[in-house]
Motif scaffolding. Structure first.
Motif, PDB file in Angstrom:
ATOM      1  N   PHE A   1       0.829  -1.209   0.000  1.00  0.00           N
ATOM      2  CA  PHE A   1       0.000   0.000   0.000  1.00  0.00           C
ATOM      3  C   PHE A   1       0.862   1.257   0.000  1.00  0.00           C
ATOM      4  O   PHE A   1       0.509   2.280  -0.603  1.00  0.00           O
ATOM      5  CB  PHE A   1      -0.951  -0.009   1.199  1.00  0.00           C
ATOM      6  CG  PHE A   1      -2.221  -0.782   0.954  1.00  0.00           C
ATOM      7  CD1 PHE A   1      -3.112  -0.384  -0.037  1.00  0.00           C
ATOM      8  CD2 PHE A   1      -2.514  -1.906   1.695  1.00  0.00           C
ATOM      9  CE1 PHE A   1      -4.284  -1.100  -0.279  1.00  0.00           C
ATOM     10  CE2 PHE A   1      -3.680  -2.629   1.459  1.00  0.00           C
ATOM     11  CZ  PHE A   1      -4.571  -2.223   0.467  1.00  0.00           C
ATOM     12  N   ILE A   2       1.988   1.177   0.677  1.00  0.00           N
ATOM     13  CA  ILE A   2       2.946   2.293   0.623  1.00  0.00           C
ATOM     14  C   ILE A   2       3.454   2.461  -0.807  1.00  0.00           C
ATOM     15  O   ILE A   2       3.578   3.578  -1.319  1.00  0.00           O
ATOM     16  CB  ILE A   2       4.108   2.044   1.602  1.00  0.00           C
ATOM     17  CG1 ILE A   2       3.593   2.091   3.048  1.00  0.00           C
ATOM     18  CG2 ILE A   2       5.220   3.070   1.395  1.00  0.00           C
ATOM     19  CD1 ILE A   2       4.611   1.643   4.083  1.00  0.00           C
ATOM     20  N   PHE A   3       3.727   1.326  -1.462  1.00  0.00           N
ATOM     21  CA  PHE A   3       4.207   1.366  -2.842  1.00  0.00           C
ATOM     22  C   PHE A   3       3.159   1.996  -3.759  1.00  0.00           C
ATOM     23  O   PHE A   3       3.490   2.772  -4.663  1.00  0.00           O
ATOM     24  CB  PHE A   3       4.527  -0.052  -3.311  1.00  0.00           C
ATOM     25  CG  PHE A   3       5.170  -0.121  -4.658  1.00  0.00           C
ATOM     26  CD1 PHE A   3       6.524   0.091  -4.811  1.00  0.00           C
ATOM     27  CD2 PHE A   3       4.415  -0.399  -5.796  1.00  0.00           C
ATOM     28  CE1 PHE A   3       7.135   0.023  -6.054  1.00  0.00           C
ATOM     29  CE2 PHE A   3       5.006  -0.463  -7.039  1.00  0.00           C
ATOM     30  CZ  PHE A   3       6.367  -0.254  -7.172  1.00  0.00           C
ATOM     31  N   ILE A   4       1.895   1.666  -3.544  1.00  0.00           N
ATOM     32  CA  ILE A   4       0.822   2.242  -4.360  1.00  0.00           C
ATOM     33  C   ILE A   4       0.814   3.759  -4.240  1.00  0.00           C
ATOM     34  O   ILE A   4       0.740   4.489  -5.236  1.00  0.00           O
ATOM     35  CB  ILE A   4      -0.545   1.662  -3.945  1.00  0.00           C
ATOM     36  CG1 ILE A   4      -0.627   0.171  -4.306  1.00  0.00           C
ATOM     37  CG2 ILE A   4      -1.688   2.426  -4.615  1.00  0.00           C
ATOM     38  CD1 ILE A   4      -1.840  -0.531  -3.726  1.00  0.00           C
ATOM     39  N   GLY A   5       0.883   4.241  -3.007  1.00  0.00           N
ATOM     40  CA  GLY A   5       0.883   5.683  -2.812  1.00  0.00           C
ATOM     41  C   GLY A   5       2.098   6.371  -3.395  1.00  0.00           C
ATOM     42  O   GLY A   5       2.023   7.510  -3.864  1.00  0.00           O
ATOM     43  N   CYS A   6       3.225   5.657  -3.396  1.00  0.00           N
ATOM     44  CA  CYS A   6       4.481   6.245  -3.857  1.00  0.00           C
ATOM     45  C   CYS A   6       4.633   6.195  -5.378  1.00  0.00           C
ATOM     46  O   CYS A   6       5.085   7.159  -5.997  1.00  0.00           O
ATOM     47  CB  CYS A   6       5.634   5.500  -3.192  1.00  0.00           C
ATOM     48  SG  CYS A   6       7.250   6.223  -3.460  1.00  0.00           S
TER      49      CYS A   6
ATOM     50  N   ASP B   1      13.762   7.515 -15.068  1.00  0.00           N
ATOM     51  CA  ASP B   1      14.444   6.817 -13.972  1.00  0.00           C
ATOM     52  C   ASP B   1      14.013   5.347 -13.911  1.00  0.00           C
ATOM     53  O   ASP B   1      14.843   4.452 -13.718  1.00  0.00           O
ATOM     54  CB  ASP B   1      14.136   7.499 -12.640  1.00  0.00           C
ATOM     55  CG  ASP B   1      14.766   8.887 -12.555  1.00  0.00           C
ATOM     56  OD1 ASP B   1      15.775   9.121 -13.262  1.00  0.00           O
ATOM     57  OD2 ASP B   1      14.256   9.719 -11.783  1.00  0.00           O
ATOM     58  N   TRP B   2      12.731   5.110 -14.082  1.00  0.00           N
ATOM     59  CA  TRP B   2      12.237   3.737 -14.103  1.00  0.00           C
ATOM     60  C   TRP B   2      12.794   2.965 -15.291  1.00  0.00           C
ATOM     61  O   TRP B   2      13.205   1.818 -15.163  1.00  0.00           O
ATOM     62  CB  TRP B   2      10.705   3.726 -14.170  1.00  0.00           C
ATOM     63  CG  TRP B   2      10.025   4.098 -12.892  1.00  0.00           C
ATOM     64  CD1 TRP B   2      10.616   4.623 -11.762  1.00  0.00           C
ATOM     65  CD2 TRP B   2       8.633   3.993 -12.611  1.00  0.00           C
ATOM     66  NE1 TRP B   2       9.678   4.848 -10.799  1.00  0.00           N
ATOM     67  CE2 TRP B   2       8.440   4.471 -11.281  1.00  0.00           C
ATOM     68  CE3 TRP B   2       7.540   3.553 -13.334  1.00  0.00           C
ATOM     69  CZ2 TRP B   2       7.181   4.506 -10.693  1.00  0.00           C
ATOM     70  CZ3 TRP B   2       6.280   3.593 -12.744  1.00  0.00           C
ATOM     71  CH2 TRP B   2       6.104   4.052 -11.432  1.00  0.00           C
TER      72      TRP B   2
ATOM     73  N   LEU C   1      13.536  -1.963 -10.667  1.00  0.00           N
ATOM     74  CA  LEU C   1      12.326  -1.185 -10.943  1.00  0.00           C
ATOM     75  C   LEU C   1      11.494  -1.018  -9.668  1.00  0.00           C
ATOM     76  O   LEU C   1      10.942   0.059  -9.417  1.00  0.00           O
ATOM     77  CB  LEU C   1      11.509  -1.881 -12.034  1.00  0.00           C
ATOM     78  CG  LEU C   1      10.239  -1.179 -12.497  1.00  0.00           C
ATOM     79  CD1 LEU C   1      10.542   0.233 -13.014  1.00  0.00           C
ATOM     80  CD2 LEU C   1       9.555  -1.996 -13.591  1.00  0.00           C
ATOM     81  N   VAL C   2      11.410  -2.037  -8.858  1.00  0.00           N
ATOM     82  CA  VAL C   2      10.690  -1.945  -7.583  1.00  0.00           C
ATOM     83  C   VAL C   2      11.362  -0.925  -6.668  1.00  0.00           C
ATOM     84  O   VAL C   2      10.694  -0.089  -6.051  1.00  0.00           O
ATOM     85  CB  VAL C   2      10.634  -3.324  -6.891  1.00  0.00           C
ATOM     86  CG1 VAL C   2      10.091  -3.194  -5.471  1.00  0.00           C
ATOM     87  CG2 VAL C   2       9.773  -4.287  -7.692  1.00  0.00           C
ATOM     88  N   VAL C   3      12.664  -0.992  -6.578  1.00  0.00           N
ATOM     89  CA  VAL C   3      13.402  -0.039  -5.735  1.00  0.00           C
ATOM     90  C   VAL C   3      13.223   1.387  -6.261  1.00  0.00           C
ATOM     91  O   VAL C   3      13.055   2.336  -5.482  1.00  0.00           O
ATOM     92  CB  VAL C   3      14.901  -0.416  -5.691  1.00  0.00           C
ATOM     93  CG1 VAL C   3      15.686   0.636  -4.902  1.00  0.00           C
ATOM     94  CG2 VAL C   3      15.083  -1.784  -5.046  1.00  0.00           C
ATOM     95  N   ALA C   4      13.202   1.551  -7.590  1.00  0.00           N
ATOM     96  CA  ALA C   4      12.991   2.879  -8.177  1.00  0.00           C
ATOM     97  C   ALA C   4      11.605   3.414  -7.842  1.00  0.00           C
ATOM     98  O   ALA C   4      11.423   4.630  -7.653  1.00  0.00           O
ATOM     99  CB  ALA C   4      13.178   2.812  -9.686  1.00  0.00           C
ATOM    100  N   GLY C   5      10.615   2.514  -7.760  1.00  0.00           N
ATOM    101  CA  GLY C   5       9.270   2.938  -7.390  1.00  0.00           C
ATOM    102  C   GLY C   5       9.214   3.489  -5.976  1.00  0.00           C
ATOM    103  O   GLY C   5       8.413   4.378  -5.667  1.00  0.00           O
ATOM    104  N   TYR C   6      10.054   2.954  -5.096  1.00  0.00           N
ATOM    105  CA  TYR C   6      10.118   3.424  -3.703  1.00  0.00           C
ATOM    106  C   TYR C   6      11.079   4.603  -3.528  1.00  0.00           C
ATOM    107  O   TYR C   6      11.201   5.139  -2.409  1.00  0.00           O
ATOM    108  CB  TYR C   6      10.601   2.297  -2.791  1.00  0.00           C
ATOM    109  CG  TYR C   6       9.544   1.313  -2.355  1.00  0.00           C
ATOM    110  CD1 TYR C   6       8.462   1.723  -1.574  1.00  0.00           C
ATOM    111  CD2 TYR C   6       9.632  -0.032  -2.704  1.00  0.00           C
ATOM    112  CE1 TYR C   6       7.501   0.817  -1.147  1.00  0.00           C
ATOM    113  CE2 TYR C   6       8.677  -0.959  -2.276  1.00  0.00           C
ATOM    114  CZ  TYR C   6       7.612  -0.523  -1.509  1.00  0.00           C
ATOM    115  OH  TYR C   6       6.667  -1.423  -1.085  1.00  0.00           O
TER     116      TYR C   6
END
Length: 515
Positions: free
Chosen positions: A225-230, A317-318, A330-335
């Motif tokens: 859910f944090i990832f969704i918001g970010c 960046d992604w 890509l996951v780390v870039a999302g955060y």
């Protein structure tokens, strides 16, 4: 579920203890212990008694050992377990493939992913429902439809599936951990960490496995859910699919069946986790909760993967992270906007990938035992160790090619599984509609089908899959006819060819051989 299903779920009698040793096990109440026929099994039983290490392997769990009342929390636990297993970061790869490999827009990819996942999860739910009524592991149940020797083909193919998923799971975890550390930590170290966590839980067995899956969903959902918001502000929900006409239709069909292949991969292991449930457990509810839990878990994470895939074209960046180190980066870039806290969330996701790998490793150990009689005498904990070592080494060797490994490997899963599903459906609803199953015969090849009909129809189904499959390394002659790039039609054609051929072949087999 139809009344014919309920008929097969009625008790067929119980087998008395085969020895004084087994009688002692029953009286002592050690649910997972079995008679010790060698020193290794004796050691496994000792570990079971001392530390709760599950010692039972492919041996049937008799009804008297699991006679208890099922409650609402038990059924909810089934859904939570499947949710946890499938709500893991490695599933993002499947979502990313929609926009990246098939050129699909956000809405197209989401709808196809949703319906494909529901279809595959329903197949797993159907097979999972056999666990409580039979007390047998999934591919022991395959002996009743495929026969004693041909069922070994299913065992080998499923072992390949579990090893492939073990490779992918460890690799995704390793890539994320390496990216969090700014690539200061080798991907290899991350792979080893994930493999060790998986090995510990899978070796201890069913109790630890269910407990782990029950609780790991909580931190996973929180960080998602944090990832969704970010990350969601960078999703391109208005993106459109590339191509038109037959080409676009072909891409849509291919992605639908690719997303179905993910949950279909659990079919050959789905009943393994419920053999300790009471014989009177509702098949309807096991099927429903498996389907629901698996679908919700996969869709939560795969929809995020689709969003990430659509954002690659607008977020440099992604795009740079994905092209350099794949989905993990890509996951780390999302955060990234959350800086150090974002890295912590990524670490949680990486470690939680073990939730997907543990049941696969558990099933792979059982597959070793099902290959041949000498292997069955080696306790299950030994085989979990062997399985973990194999996929850990393979993940280290293939760490630079995750996306291609996943795409090619996942597409192959569904073909043989859908063939087996066709055979099981006809076997239960046509040929066993009145006689049902005698589950005590699980290890008596003289009372099981010879399997000639199943083997021939299995090969016919594979022939249909080959001429209609569409993979990056091979397109069948029929698959190439669809649009500019072709389409993967292997699943529906394999199912249809198998279903059409099995019925007359099985009738002939019964007439000539009597079983």
């Amino acid at each position: 579920m139809a009344s014919t299903v309920e008929k097969t779920s009625q008790p067929t009698g119980s087998t008395p203890p085969s020895s004084t040793t087994e009688q002692g096990v029953l009286e002592a109440g050690h649910l997972t212990a079995i008679p010790a026929h060698n020193r290794l099994q004796h050691l496994a039983n000792r570990l079971d008694a001392l530390a709760g290490v599950e010692s039972r392997g492919i041996e049937r769990v008799p009804p008297e050992l699991r006679d208890r009342k099922m409650g609402l929390t038990d059924y909810l636990g089934i859904g939570i377990m499947w949710f946890s297993i499938n709500c893991t970061a490695n599933q993002m790869t499947l979502g990313v493939l929609g926009p990246v490999s098939y050129g699909l827009g956000f809405v197209d990819a989401v709808l196809l992913c949703m319906f494909g996942t529901i279809f595959g999860a329903a197949c797993s739910g159907y097979i999972a429902s056999f666990g409580p009524i039979s007390g047998n592991r999934t591919l022991v149940i395959a002996r009743y439809s495929m026969g004693w020797w041909p069922s070994r083909i299913c065992v080998i193919l499923n072992w390949v599936i579990e090893m492939g998923y073990g490779l992918v799971d460890c690799l995704v975890a390793g890539l994320i951990l390496s990216a969090v550390n700014g690539r200061g930590m080798s991907v290899i170290v991350g792979i080893v960490i994930s493999a060790v966590i998986t090995w510990v839980v899978a070796t201890f067995g069913i109790k630890w496995f269910h407990t782990f899956e029950r609780w790991i969903a909580i931190p996973t959902v929180l960080v998602l859910f944090i990832f969704i918001g970010c990350a969601s502000p960078h999703f391109d929900a208005s993106s459109k699919s590339v191509g038109s006409g037959a080409t676009l239709a072909g891409n849509r069909v291919s992605y639908f069946f690719l997303t179905a292949s993910g949950p279909l991969g659990w079919v050959p292991a789905a009943a393994d986790f419920f053999v300790y449930y009471p014989e009177g457990t509702s098949r309807k509810w096991v099927c429903f909760m498996t389907t629901a839990g698996m679908t919700l878990g996969k869709l939560l994470i795969e929809f995020l993967g689709i969003g990430l895939g659509t954002g690659l074209s607008t977020n440099p960046d992604w795009s740079e992270a994905f092209s350099s180190s794949g989905v993990g980066a890509l996951v780390v870039a999302g955060y990234a906007p959350l800086q150090d806290f974002g890295k912590f969330c990524a670490v949680v996701l990486a470690l939680a990938v073990a939730a997907n790998n543990i049941p696969g490793t558990y099933a792979a150990a059982l597959n070793f035992q099902q290959l041949c009689t000498p292997f069955s005498k080696i306790p299950r904990p030994v085989w979990t160790t062997v399985a973990a070592i194999i996929y850990m080494v393979c993940a280290i060797a293939g760490r630079a090619h995750l996306l291609s490994i996943f795409l090619n490997f996942l597409g192959l899963i569904g073909y043989w599984v859908i063939i087996w599903i066709a055979i099981v459906l006809e076997d239960e609803f046509i040929f066993r509609r009145r006689v049902g199953f005698v589950w005590e015969d699980w290890n008596d090849k003289s009372k099981l089908p010879v399997g000639i009909a199943a083997l021939i129809s299995f090969l016919i189904g594979w022939a249909g899959a080959i001429v209609c499959m569409g993979q990056t390394y091979y397109y069948g002659p029929i698959a190439r006819l669809v649009g500019e790039y072709g389409a993967d039609l292997g699943l529906p054609v394999a199912f249809a060819w198998t279903a059409l051929s099995y019925y007359p072949l099985r009738l002939l087999e019964i007439k000539l051989l009597g079983r």
